[in-house]
Scaffold this motif. Structure first.
Motif, PDB file in Angstrom:
ATOM      1  N   ILE A 180     -84.440 -45.116  88.181  1.00 38.16           N
ATOM      2  CA  ILE A 180     -83.058 -45.109  87.692  1.00 38.16           C
ATOM      3  C   ILE A 180     -82.914 -46.053  86.506  1.00 38.16           C
ATOM      4  CG2 ILE A 180     -80.720 -45.868  88.293  1.00 38.16           C
ATOM      5  CD1 ILE A 180     -81.134 -44.620  90.986  1.00 38.16           C
ATOM      6  N   PHE A 181     -83.402 -47.279  86.661  1.00 38.50           N
ATOM      7  CA  PHE A 181     -83.247 -48.225  85.555  1.00 38.50           C
ATOM      8  C   PHE A 181     -84.142 -47.855  84.380  1.00 38.50           C
ATOM      9  CE2 PHE A 181     -81.371 -50.672  88.963  1.00 38.50           C
ATOM     10  CZ  PHE A 181     -80.226 -51.115  88.321  1.00 38.50           C
ATOM     11  N   TYR A 182     -85.257 -47.234  84.691  1.00 38.25           N
ATOM     12  CA  TYR A 182     -86.167 -46.783  83.636  1.00 38.25           C
ATOM     13  C   TYR A 182     -85.466 -45.773  82.740  1.00 38.25           C
ATOM     14  CZ  TYR A 182     -90.958 -46.103  81.983  1.00 38.25           C
ATOM     15  OH  TYR A 182     -92.091 -46.086  81.240  1.00 38.25           O
ATOM     16  N   GLU A 183     -84.724 -44.851  83.361  1.00 41.46           N
ATOM     17  CA  GLU A 183     -84.013 -43.835  82.586  1.00 41.46           C
ATOM     18  C   GLU A 183     -82.810 -44.443  81.862  1.00 41.46           C
ATOM     19  OE1 GLU A 183     -86.206 -41.576  82.251  1.00 41.46           O
ATOM     20  OE2 GLU A 183     -85.101 -39.808  82.892  1.00 41.46           O
ATOM     21  N   ILE A 184     -82.135 -45.379  82.511  1.00 42.85           N
ATOM     22  CA  ILE A 184     -81.008 -46.030  81.823  1.00 42.85           C
ATOM     23  C   ILE A 184     -81.521 -46.741  80.577  1.00 42.85           C
ATOM     24  CG2 ILE A 184     -79.179 -47.762  82.001  1.00 42.85           C
ATOM     25  CD1 ILE A 184     -78.959 -47.165  84.911  1.00 42.85           C
ATOM     26  N   LEU A 185     -82.684 -47.356  80.705  1.00 41.15           N
ATOM     27  CA  LEU A 185     -83.264 -48.030  79.540  1.00 41.15           C
ATOM     28  C   LEU A 185     -83.541 -47.032  78.422  1.00 41.15           C
ATOM     29  CD1 LEU A 185     -84.449 -50.589  78.259  1.00 41.15           C
ATOM     30  CD2 LEU A 185     -86.623 -49.936  79.204  1.00 41.15           C
ATOM     31  N   THR A 186     -84.115 -45.880  78.791  1.00 41.17           N
ATOM     32  CA  THR A 186     -84.382 -44.857  77.780  1.00 41.17           C
ATOM     33  C   THR A 186     -83.105 -44.491  77.041  1.00 41.17           C
ATOM     34  OG1 THR A 186     -86.126 -43.933  79.134  1.00 41.17           O
ATOM     35  CG2 THR A 186     -85.239 -42.522  77.439  1.00 41.17           C
ATOM     36  N   ILE A 187     -82.061 -44.242  77.828  1.00 36.87           N
ATOM     37  CA  ILE A 187     -80.814 -43.793  77.218  1.00 36.87           C
ATOM     38  C   ILE A 187     -80.173 -44.897  76.395  1.00 36.87           C
ATOM     39  CG2 ILE A 187     -78.489 -42.964  77.736  1.00 36.87           C
ATOM     40  CD1 ILE A 187     -80.705 -40.938  78.179  1.00 36.87           C
ATOM     41  N   SER A 188     -80.233 -46.144  76.885  1.00 33.42           N
ATOM     42  CA  SER A 188     -79.518 -47.193  76.154  1.00 33.42           C
ATOM     43  C   SER A 188     -80.311 -47.697  74.959  1.00 33.42           C
ATOM     44  CB  SER A 188     -79.148 -48.339  77.093  1.00 33.42           C
ATOM     45  OG  SER A 188     -80.270 -48.786  77.786  1.00 33.42           O
TER      46      SER A 188
END
Lengths: 503, 499
Positions: free
Chosen positions: A139-147
């Motif tokens: 989840i945080f990995y994807e949030i990082l990608t998006i942000s």
């Protein structure tokens, strides 16, 4: 010993809240920057306050809510996570000040979005560092990608657009493969909790299934860590403003990639299973090729930021290689190099940014004699360059020493040669810059105009350069004590398994 | 208390009576009829929530409500279980929220059109809710027709090519409805009953007969047409594109989901999936789903009309639901149900955003959205959330349905589904990120304002709030998805899966 403690979530929440406050106060630049400054200090305080406990063997754990019936959004601070969390929190403070100086002096547009996305990146990096299971991690990995996507896109021109698309393509594809791997791991093992030494074993599935899952999962980390041939996005992402490059390279994106590789190697599969499967060797050789090839490519780059980018690609593969060797000392070296490379590369990038802001020079061939007018900046650059090459008394030496020892421990002394060769190559692509800056005269017929000195930018550079030396002289210095944390992490991973070393 | 016992029937009864009275009230005052319908929709929402509480408190699998106290199998009954109350809540919630959104579009209409619109809108809700809660196969046919007829009307109201789209849907939809009717006929001939629970027992001796296969095929095609499952989706892109912009959000969100739910209900609760005919059917459904996902995504990629792109994306997303059903295991079932609910919110939200843009600028070309983040901040944020959810980025709700679908695929060892899910996420990323890029990155497009923005947020508040609410719902559904699964979906799991 495990303690229930919400501090990990407070640290993440601080950054996310800062992002919100930053976007709300877009009309008042000073208030806006105050939010991210305050958040960076609070976050550092929260993380550091847990460091002592972690060093005493305490594990802090907290579940915010359940994502599915069995898997929670859970944070657990173990030594490995602590290293990365403390590193990110420590470096957010200087990079934040530097960002303020850079963005204002370079008159960049869209600063609100920039600082908001920056805070989001830091929050999700914290989440990645401390996630206790694969789903939370993802989840945080994807949030990082998006942000981090809007940061790459910051310039809003055609080049940035193409770079950001490339970035998204690489990271989303690998993210989806990682998800597929995660689902597979859950189905064969029934758990997702990271465990030092790995939670998978040979009796859970046939070897080819395990190998396939390993490839799926390692791919995600390798893309972000820019292991060749998955590195294409990183040089393209150089179009972003320099503090973003510093963030991408030193703290957030590529480091989370390397961290993900180490998590998968040490906490999902484990050195024992991997040595039985024999697949870690493939990763090791990919890392070796990356180290050598990227160093040669770096030699040929004239654009300073691009040269540093290829240097990053090579250095990150040190960490991957360290993990892939599967020995205690190699893991320790890998975790230490995570720290060492971050401190040194952030310095180098901040120096490059300083040069851009003051002289608008991007190419190394035009930098003759700039050291005369910018002695502190180029001095810091020299220190960090020496560190990258592995000079003793600078932090890079300690990590490389451990990595080399790890290779010998694994009975594969050939890899030591790789490290020596790459150190020489690093010397060859970084020291000419220093030499040109200090020992060449300024061009006479074309006098340069220097912008004003910004202490907002200079002080962070000095801070990280001094940090590199201090940690190089005494790696146990400092509250987080990265050296002992790395030792704890590696001994936990390799507990009961000497890695071919018969002790 | 006694009123709470009657709550299932109020879900349908309130909007039905209000719709029938709507035009009379509209004659008195142009807008009065609309208020009556909205009040009834709110009542229906409350009734569904009360019903859900009642069902969950009861602890049993389902609550039966006998119409006029006539006992089944002779009488008609409503059967509410945790699952279909959740679907009913979704329908009534979206209907209520979007009813506000429709109003600015009707500002210049006379009483007949204003009232007529809300009559159709209310009847559409009746049809959808009725199909969801009824426990009688013929009763479902009635609601299916109510839904379809009001749907044709709302689509035809859109102006500009909408007549043709509605007519085309009418032709295809009628075939679907007729097939359903034929199916019921044969089912009645075999079992002598029209009650679902009754049929599910009486059908068992017939499950290997060709007649049963025929019935099942009829149902698959009938509901396949209504839910726009590939290759039966031909009517859908035009209908969604040209339907009335005020109702498009509701139509696209719910009108395809309820037939999907009906199909799920027949297959898992009435027919049971463990016989040869259904086994073969599941394979067909899986292939239809896979083709739908891939072809829908590719077609969406090729569109430049925002609405049409969303329509093709719906074809793909309905494919997810079909694939989830085709897995035939618990995780797949949970994934299908979850995606049914999640996608309703995502797609509604996006259609509301498009409607807003069309309302203010008369523009639907997705390459002319530059600078929209400044002009319509709420819409832009809702778009970002919906897009993240479509791609399947946690913690938005789209991730969780995909998660369960993947688990189901692994458990059933149907690895092809995993590959398709991964590929489709990436295709989604390509055609949705393009919109975000347009909104946030591209230079401001020169657009003429055909309606005054009224507020700072770029649209009248009655449009901004529904967009904000559905956008926020995407995030909330994601965060609370575990409680949705454990408290509602897992309680209502069909028995065939638990064996």
């Amino acid at each position: 010993m495990t303690e229930i403690d919400p501090r990990p979530f407070l640290a993440i929440g601080t950054a996310f809240l800062a992002a919100l406050l930053v976007s709300v106060s877009h009309k008042y630049p000073n208030v806006r920057e105050m939010w991210s400054t305050v958040a960076s200090v609070i976050m550092f305080g929260l993380v550091i306050s847990m460091a002592g406990g972690v060093l005493d063997g305490v594990t802090y754990e907290y579940t915010l809510f359940y994502l599915t019936d069995t898997i929670g959004l859970t944070m657990r601070v173990d030594p490995a996570g602590m290293i990365f969390a403390a590193l990110a929190a420590l470096l957010w403070m200087p990079i934040n000040f530097y960002s303020i100086g850079y963005m204002r002096n370079n008159h960049e547009a869209m600063q609100t979005g920039y600082f908001a996305a920056f805070a989001l990146c830091m929050g999700s990096t914290m989440g990645i560092a401390m996630a206790s299971n694969l789903l939370t991690f993802f989840i945080f990995y994807e949030i990082l990608t998006i942000s981090s996507y809007p940061l790459v896109l910051h310039e809003r021109d055609q080049e940035a657009l193409l770079a950001s698309r490339k970035y998204l393509a690489y990271t989303l594809v690998s993210g989806q493969l990682f998800l597929a791997g995660t689902v597979g791991v859950y189905c064969i093992s029934g758990t997702m909790d990271f465990r030092a030494g790995g939670f998978l074993s040979l009796d859970m599935a046939s070897p080819w299934v395990l190998q396939l899952l390993f490839v799926l999962m390692i791919m995600a980390g390798s893309v972000k860590a820019a292991v060749m041939p998955l590195h294409g996005w990183l040089p393209a992402a150089m179009v972003a403003p320099t503090p973003v490059s510093a963030l991408l390279h030193a703290v957030a994106v590529v480091k989370t990639g390397a961290f993900a590789v180490l998590r998968v190697l040490g906490f999902v599969f484990g050195p024992k299973l991997l040595s039985q499967l024999g697949i870690a060797d493939v990763l090791a050789w990919a890392a070796v090729i990356t180290i050598i090839a990227s160093s040669f490519i770096a030699l040929r780059q004239d654009n300073l930021k691009r040269r540093l980018a290829f240097s990053t690609i090579g250095q990150l593969s040190y960490i991957v290689l360290g993990g892939a060797l599967l020995t205690p000392l190699a893991f320790k070296g890998a975790y230490l190099h995570l720290v060492a490379h971050a401190v040194m590369k952030i310095t180098l990038f901040m120096c490059a940014g300083c040069i851009i802001v003051r002289t608008h020079l991007h190419n190394i061939s035009e930098m003759n004699g700039i050291g005369h007018k910018m002695p502190v900046t180029m001095g810091a650059f020299a220190v960090a360059s020496l560190g990258i090459a592995g000079t003793p008394f600078i932090i890079g030496f300690i990590s490389k020493w451990n990595l080399a020892m790890g290779a010998i421990q694994a009975g594969k002394p050939l890899f030591v040669a790789v490290w020596v060769a790459s150190a020489l190559l690093a010397m060859a692509y970084l020291m000419p810059v220093v030499r040109m800056a200090f020992f060449r005269p300024e061009p006479v017929n074309d006098p340069r105009r220097y912008g004003l000195i910004s202490y907002c930018m200079l002080i962070p550079i000095c801070f990280t350069a001094i940090l590199a030396v201090l940690l190089g002289v005494n790696p146990e210095l400092f509250p987080p004590d990265f050296y002992r944390l790395a030792e704890m992490a590696s001994s936990a991973i390799t507990a009961g398994w000497g890695g071919g070393w018969s002790d | 208390m006694s009123l709470a016992l009657h709550s299932p029937v109020f879900i349908v009864l309130l909007p039905l009576s209000a719709s029938l009275l709507c035009l009379a009230f509209s004659r008195i005052h142009r807008k009065l009829g609309a208020y009556v319908v909205q009040l009834a929709l709110f009542g229906a929402l409350i009734s569904s929530l009360v019903t859900m509480r009642h069902v969950l408190a009861e602890g049993t699998k389902s609550v039966h409500y006998w119409m006029g106290n006539w006992a089944p199998p002779i009488g008609i009954e409503f059967v509410v279980d945790p699952l279909n109350t959740a679907v009913a809540c979704m329908i009534t919630f979206l209907a209520f929220v979007i009813s506000f959104y429709s109003k600015p579009f009707l500002e210049n209409e006379d009483w007949l059109h204003y009232g007529g619109y809300f009559t159709l809108y209310g009847l559409l809700t009746v049809g959808l809710c009725g199909m969801t809660v009824t426990g009688d196969v013929f009763n479902m046919y009635v609601y299916l027709e109510i839904m379809s007829l009001s749907g044709y009307g709302l689509i035809a109201l859109g102006g500009h090519k909408s007549m043709l789209a509605a007519f085309r849907y009418l032709l295809v939809g009628t075939i679907g409805a007729s097939l359903y009717l034929i199916g019921i006929g044969y089912l009645y001939a075999m079992t002598g009953s029209l009650n679902m629970a009754d049929i599910s027992e009486r059908i068992q001796p017939f499950v290997n007969t060709p007649l049963f296969a025929f019935v099942v095929a009829c149902f698959l095609i009938a509901f396949g047409i209504k839910m726009a499952l590939f290759p039966l989706h031909g009517w859908q892109p035009d209908s969604y594109t040209f339907s009335h912009p005020g109702a498009a959000g509701f139509i696209s969100g719910c009108m395809s989901k309820v037939p999907a739910y009906a199909m799920l209900r027949y297959f898992f609760y009435v027919f049971g999936i463990h016989n040869t005919v259904m086994g073969a059917l599941m394979n067909v459904l899986g292939i239809m789903g896979i083709c739908g996902i891939l072809i829908g995504s590719v077609m969406a990629l090729a569109q430049y009309d925002f609405r049409r792109m969303l329509a093709y994306s719906s074809v793909a997303q309905l494919g997810y639901i079909a694939v989830g059903m085709a897995m035939g295991n618990i995780y797949g079932f949970i994934g299908a149900v979850l995606h049914l609910i999640n996608h309703a919110f995502m797609k509604s939200s996006l259609f509301l955003v498009v409607g807003g843009i069309a309302y203010r600028f008369g523009e639907v070309n997705l390459y002319r959205l530059g600078g929209l983040n400044k002009k319509m901040p709420v819409s832009s944020i809702a778009t970002v959330l919906a897009v993240l959810s479509m791609i399947g980025i946690p913690p938005t709700c789209g991730f969780f349905s995909k998660w369960y679908l993947m688990l189901g695929a692994f458990e059933g060892q149907q690895y092809i589904f995993i590959a398709v899910l991964v590929v489709s996420s990436l295709l989604n990323a390509i055609y949705y990120v393009r919109i975000v890029e347009q909104m946030f990155v591209q230079r401001e497009a020169s657009l003429t304002e055909i309606h005054d923005p009224e507020t700072k947020l770029g649209m009248p508040l009655s449009m901004v709030i529904p967009i904000g609410v559905t956008g926020l719902a995407i995030l909330i559904l994601g965060i609370y998805s575990s409680s949705l699964v454990t408290n509602i979906v897992e309680v209502g799991l069909p028995e065939v899966l638990l064996k």
